[in-house]
Write a protein that holds these residues in place. Structure first.
Motif, PDB file in Angstrom:
ATOM      1  N   LEU A  27     -52.212 -34.975   4.509  1.00  0.00           N
ATOM      2  CA  LEU A  27     -52.536 -34.775   5.825  1.00  0.00           C
ATOM      3  C   LEU A  27     -52.366 -33.398   6.209  1.00  0.00           C
ATOM      4  N   GLU A  28     -53.281 -32.946   7.280  1.00  0.00           N
ATOM      5  CA  GLU A  28     -52.976 -31.541   7.913  1.00  0.00           C
ATOM      6  C   GLU A  28     -51.401 -31.290   8.142  1.00  0.00           C
ATOM      7  N   GLY A  29     -50.996 -30.185   7.746  1.00  0.00           N
ATOM      8  CA  GLY A  29     -49.574 -29.830   8.002  1.00  0.00           C
ATOM      9  C   GLY A  29     -48.581 -30.429   7.134  1.00  0.00           C
ATOM     10  N   GLU A  30     -48.840 -31.283   6.272  1.00  0.00           N
ATOM     11  CA  GLU A  30     -48.058 -31.691   5.099  1.00  0.00           C
ATOM     12  C   GLU A  30     -47.653 -30.703   4.124  1.00  0.00           C
ATOM     13  N   GLU A  31     -48.079 -29.770   4.105  1.00  0.00           N
ATOM     14  CA  GLU A  31     -47.851 -28.444   3.182  1.00  0.00           C
ATOM     15  C   GLU A  31     -46.339 -28.197   3.292  1.00  0.00           C
ATOM     16  N   ALA A  32     -45.937 -28.080   4.513  1.00  0.00           N
ATOM     17  CA  ALA A  32     -44.329 -27.823   4.819  1.00  0.00           C
ATOM     18  C   ALA A  32     -43.454 -28.592   4.089  1.00  0.00           C
ATOM     19  N   ILE A  33     -43.590 -30.082   4.362  1.00  0.00           N
ATOM     20  CA  ILE A  33     -42.759 -31.052   3.676  1.00  0.00           C
ATOM     21  C   ILE A  33     -42.928 -30.948   2.130  1.00  0.00           C
ATOM     22  N   VAL A  34     -44.345 -30.849   1.524  1.00  0.00           N
ATOM     23  CA  VAL A  34     -44.485 -30.822   0.055  1.00  0.00           C
ATOM     24  C   VAL A  34     -43.834 -29.558  -0.457  1.00  0.00           C
ATOM     25  N   SER A  35     -43.898 -28.461   0.068  1.00  0.00           N
ATOM     26  CA  SER A  35     -43.574 -27.096  -0.631  1.00  0.00           C
ATOM     27  C   SER A  35     -41.930 -27.429  -0.652  1.00  0.00           C
ATOM     28  N   ILE A  55     -45.071 -22.575   1.969  1.00  0.00           N
ATOM     29  CA  ILE A  55     -45.895 -23.241   2.659  1.00  0.00           C
ATOM     30  C   ILE A  55     -47.359 -22.808   2.388  1.00  0.00           C
ATOM     31  N   GLU A  56     -47.419 -21.436   2.172  1.00  0.00           N
ATOM     32  CA  GLU A  56     -48.853 -20.870   1.997  1.00  0.00           C
ATOM     33  C   GLU A  56     -49.393 -21.105   0.563  1.00  0.00           C
ATOM     34  N   MET A  57     -48.641 -21.227  -0.232  1.00  0.00           N
ATOM     35  CA  MET A  57     -48.969 -21.566  -1.823  1.00  0.00           C
ATOM     36  C   MET A  57     -49.201 -23.231  -1.872  1.00  0.00           C
ATOM     37  N   GLU A  58     -48.781 -23.809  -1.032  1.00  0.00           N
ATOM     38  CA  GLU A  58     -49.149 -25.249  -1.209  1.00  0.00           C
ATOM     39  C   GLU A  58     -50.434 -25.351  -0.331  1.00  0.00           C
ATOM     40  N   HIS A  59     -50.588 -24.659   0.810  1.00  0.00           N
ATOM     41  CA  HIS A  59     -51.751 -24.743   1.511  1.00  0.00           C
ATOM     42  C   HIS A  59     -53.038 -24.354   0.496  1.00  0.00           C
ATOM     43  N   GLU A  60     -52.779 -23.385  -0.145  1.00  0.00           N
ATOM     44  CA  GLU A  60     -53.783 -22.979  -1.304  1.00  0.00           C
ATOM     45  C   GLU A  60     -54.046 -23.954  -2.183  1.00  0.00           C
ATOM     46  N   PHE A  61     -52.891 -24.617  -2.588  1.00  0.00           N
ATOM     47  CA  PHE A  61     -53.052 -25.554  -3.629  1.00  0.00           C
ATOM     48  C   PHE A  61     -53.815 -26.679  -3.291  1.00  0.00           C
ATOM     49  N   PHE A  62     -53.506 -27.237  -1.935  1.00  0.00           N
ATOM     50  CA  PHE A  62     -54.306 -28.234  -1.232  1.00  0.00           C
ATOM     51  C   PHE A  62     -55.817 -27.782  -1.270  1.00  0.00           C
ATOM     52  N   ALA A  63     -56.109 -26.301  -0.638  1.00  0.00           N
ATOM     53  CA  ALA A  63     -57.692 -26.151  -0.648  1.00  0.00           C
ATOM     54  C   ALA A  63     -58.156 -25.965  -1.772  1.00  0.00           C
ATOM     55  N   PRO A  89     -44.015 -38.747   3.838  1.00  0.00           N
ATOM     56  CA  PRO A  89     -44.050 -38.389   2.353  1.00  0.00           C
ATOM     57  C   PRO A  89     -43.028 -38.079   1.568  1.00  0.00           C
ATOM     58  N   ILE A  90     -42.590 -38.623   0.621  1.00  0.00           N
ATOM     59  CA  ILE A  90     -41.686 -38.544  -0.233  1.00  0.00           C
ATOM     60  C   ILE A  90     -41.966 -38.107  -1.739  1.00  0.00           C
ATOM     61  N   GLY A  91     -43.039 -37.729  -2.085  1.00  0.00           N
ATOM     62  CA  GLY A  91     -43.496 -37.203  -3.412  1.00  0.00           C
ATOM     63  C   GLY A  91     -45.023 -36.783  -3.573  1.00  0.00           C
ATOM     64  N   VAL A  92     -45.292 -36.619  -4.610  1.00  0.00           N
ATOM     65  CA  VAL A  92     -46.649 -36.207  -5.210  1.00  0.00           C
ATOM     66  C   VAL A  92     -46.846 -37.066  -6.663  1.00  0.00           C
ATOM     67  N   SER A  93     -48.280 -37.064  -6.717  1.00  0.00           N
ATOM     68  CA  SER A  93     -48.547 -37.621  -8.155  1.00  0.00           C
ATOM     69  C   SER A  93     -50.077 -37.016  -8.303  1.00  0.00           C
ATOM     70  N   SER A  94     -50.702 -36.933  -9.555  1.00  0.00           N
ATOM     71  CA  SER A  94     -51.563 -36.443  -9.991  1.00  0.00           C
ATOM     72  C   SER A  94     -52.421 -36.787 -11.267  1.00  0.00           C
TER      73      SER A  94
END
Ligand code: COA
Length: 226
Positions: A27-35, A55-63, A89-94
């Motif tokens: 969701l919008e803004g979750e870059e901070a918690i993930v990064s 946060i910027e790197m994660e924003h770029e990753f999502f985009a 959010p507690i994690g990521v998977s792909s």
């Protein structure tokens, strides 16, 4: 595809109450918690990142992921109750780099208080189910550093089999470590036959197929697409 379709299911704890797990797009803004999460030293010791992410790197990753056709990315979140479809959010998977019906998997639980509660095991089941039911993949590949026992056990548990060793490829704790190379072959008859073709499946894959079938059976009963 880019982001996987949202799914909901329960964790598989050895003790205690099961947790409500949601795998969904960010969701919008979750870059901070993930990064912040994936940058923790204890979390990225055995991931390919092994560095801090801003946060910027994660924003770029999502985009960039939003535009990619060959991957499926999810936020892993814990819901307050059965009705919660968003959660914390507690994690990521792909599943990444999908080509010729085959992709690579990854999973990071960045809330370390949530380790050892069966969350990765449940998310791997959901990811395999997605590969089977929505992507029609033949196989999923992964690598795990030798000392990363939790990740290794979680992958073996859902039907990955070890295909070999990649020697001295991951550096952490002042030492080089080997990586296990693993593959999950879709146990569905048509995908299984397509994968092995004229080749006789090695015994370890025949054994792993039983676990892969159990994974999909569990998923059919327990996973809800949102
Ligand atoms: C590795 C990781 C994904 C495991 O997630 P988890 O939710 O704690 O895993 P689970 O609770 O589903 O445990 C899976 C199995 O490993 C075991 N396990 C978990 N952590 C363990 C540890 N530190 N040491 C030994 N065994 C461990 C569990 O007992 C379970 O065993 P079982 O299958 O016999 O029941 C999580 O610790 C993590 O995100 N670590 C940092 C990032 C990372 O390494 N990602 C993977 C890169 S390949």
């Amino acid at each position: 595809m880019a982001f996987g379709v949202a799914m909901k299911f329960n964790s598989l704890p050895k003790e205690g109450e099961p947790l409500n797990i949601i795998m969904r797009p960010p969701l919008e803004g979750e870059e901070a918690i993930v990064s912040a999460g994936i940058s923790k030293g204890k979390v990225n010791e055995f991931t390919n990142t092994n560095r801090s992410v801003t946060i910027e790197m994660e924003h770029e990753f999502f985009a960039s992921h939003a535009k990619e056709a060959n991957s499926a990315f999810w936020i892993i979140a814990i819901g307050n109750d059965d009705a919660d479809d968003i959660g914390r959010p507690i994690g990521v998977s792909s599943i990444d780099g999908i080509k010729d019906g085959r992709g690579g998997s990854g999973c990071i639980i960045f809330d370390t208080d949530m380790w050892g509660k069966g969350i990765a095991s449940a998310c791997h089941r959901a990811r395999c189910f997605y590969a089977y039911s929505r992507l029609g993949l033949r196989a999923i590949d992964s690598t795990v550093a030798y000392p990363n026992t939790g990740s290794y056990k979680a992958l073996l548990g859902v039907g990955y089999a070890v295909t070999g060793t990649l020697y001295s490829l991951h550096f952490t704790g002042g030492k080089w470590h080997h990586l296990h190379s693993l593959t999950w072959v879709n146990p569905d008859k048509y995908k299984w036959d397509e994968f092995w073709c004229d080749n006789k499946p090695p015994k370890k894959f025949v054994v792993a197929r039983k676990k892969a079938k159990a994974t999909l059976e569990w998923a059919k009963q327990n996973i809800t697409f949102l």
